[in-house]
Design an enzyme around this catalytic site. Sequence first.
Site, PDB file in Angstrom:
ATOM      1  N   ASP A  67     -15.110  42.285 -17.882  1.00 46.24           N
ATOM      2  CA  ASP A  67     -14.017  41.822 -17.016  1.00 46.24           C
ATOM      3  C   ASP A  67     -12.889  41.189 -17.816  1.00 46.24           C
ATOM      4  O   ASP A  67     -13.011  40.946 -19.020  1.00 46.24           O
ATOM      5  CB  ASP A  67     -14.559  40.847 -15.957  1.00 46.24           C
ATOM      6  CG  ASP A  67     -15.361  39.696 -16.554  1.00 46.24           C
ATOM      7  OD1 ASP A  67     -15.393  39.568 -17.797  1.00 46.24           O
ATOM      8  OD2 ASP A  67     -15.936  38.922 -15.786  1.00 46.24           O
ATOM      9  N   ASN A 136     -23.593  30.991  -8.709  1.00 45.82           N
ATOM     10  CA  ASN A 136     -23.629  31.535  -7.342  1.00 45.82           C
ATOM     11  C   ASN A 136     -24.087  32.990  -7.327  1.00 45.82           C
ATOM     12  O   ASN A 136     -23.932  33.682  -6.324  1.00 45.82           O
ATOM     13  CB  ASN A 136     -22.253  31.401  -6.686  1.00 45.82           C
ATOM     14  CG  ASN A 136     -21.184  32.218  -7.413  1.00 45.82           C
ATOM     15  OD1 ASN A 136     -21.455  32.835  -8.436  1.00 45.82           O
ATOM     16  ND2 ASN A 136     -19.985  32.206  -6.874  1.00 45.82           N
ATOM     17  N   HIS A 138     -22.837  35.367  -9.221  1.00 48.60           N
ATOM     18  CA  HIS A 138     -21.812  36.363  -9.553  1.00 48.60           C
ATOM     19  C   HIS A 138     -22.132  37.059 -10.876  1.00 48.60           C
ATOM     20  O   HIS A 138     -22.799  36.499 -11.748  1.00 48.60           O
ATOM     21  CB  HIS A 138     -20.391  35.769  -9.521  1.00 48.60           C
ATOM     22  CG  HIS A 138     -20.034  34.876 -10.663  1.00 48.60           C
ATOM     23  ND1 HIS A 138     -19.122  33.856 -10.542  1.00 48.60           N
ATOM     24  CD2 HIS A 138     -20.437  34.848 -11.967  1.00 48.60           C
ATOM     25  CE1 HIS A 138     -18.986  33.253 -11.709  1.00 48.60           C
ATOM     26  NE2 HIS A 138     -19.771  33.834 -12.588  1.00 48.60           N
ATOM     27  N   GLU A 143     -17.862  38.395  -6.961  1.00 42.95           N
ATOM     28  CA  GLU A 143     -18.271  37.151  -6.310  1.00 42.95           C
ATOM     29  C   GLU A 143     -19.027  37.451  -5.017  1.00 42.95           C
ATOM     30  O   GLU A 143     -18.813  38.505  -4.408  1.00 42.95           O
ATOM     31  CB  GLU A 143     -17.031  36.307  -5.975  1.00 42.95           C
ATOM     32  CG  GLU A 143     -16.218  35.868  -7.176  1.00 42.95           C
ATOM     33  CD  GLU A 143     -16.909  34.802  -8.026  1.00 42.95           C
ATOM     34  OE1 GLU A 143     -17.902  34.199  -7.566  1.00 42.95           O
ATOM     35  OE2 GLU A 143     -16.452  34.591  -9.155  1.00 42.95           O
TER      36      GLU A 143
END
Length: 241
Positions: A67, A136, A138, A143
């Site tokens: 990314d 979380n 991700h 996300e």
Amino acid sequence: MKIVICNSYDEMSMLGAKVIAGQILTKSNSVIGLATGSTPLGLYKNLIKMNKDGLLDFTDVTTFNLDEYYPIDPKDKNSYRRFMDENLFNHINIKKENAHVLNGAAQDYEKECEEYDNNIRAHGGIDVMLLGIGRNGHIGFNEPNESLVSATHRQILTENTRDANSRFFSGIDEVPKAALTMGMGTIIKESKKIILLASGKDKHEAVKGLVSGNITSNDPASYLNLHKDVTLFLDKEAFNG
Ligand code: PGA
């Protein structure tokens, strides 16, 4: 899914590096997927040492990073291109043109993402994909959401993510509003082998979600259960909480 519990961050970093090194020693023109973040830094140090010691040659290796912020100048001190240059590429004998990072300065982000996926496919896919995991769940900038985008795509960042990442910038206003990220579909379909590293107590909940086997878009990492060759390298804190 295989789980390797490591005694320490250093052991995790060495075992992860050995998977990548083993892949490159078996096939000199391997394609490796790479990640940013603090977790892989120890692994990268090991790869650098192996290269400097003459044990590992990156001449024919190609890499694709997971990314990049969008928009961002690749030379910006917070770009993931710069992170990779400083923490790995500048210290090994990889050809820079073979070290691919999504272009945060691309005018046409849709074209950039489509070409990135095409380029991965043109290379025959990724032999080993290295991943970290967010607290979380991700993966990259995928996300938790009601639905996930499969292909490489632009992702608008949540205020939460921008706030968490603002520690690297002079303030939240400086944090880019979006990012380009490989989608979970790209990761799963194009990778032959996936290794995921997680270290520390604060990753325990995310690891627990992943190993529960319950697949949901609210936990992007859980999609890794759809892949047949995933190994988790966890230190004791990430495993036990
Ligand atoms: P970290 O980031 O390695 O800095 O914990 C991982 C991630 O958020 O994907």
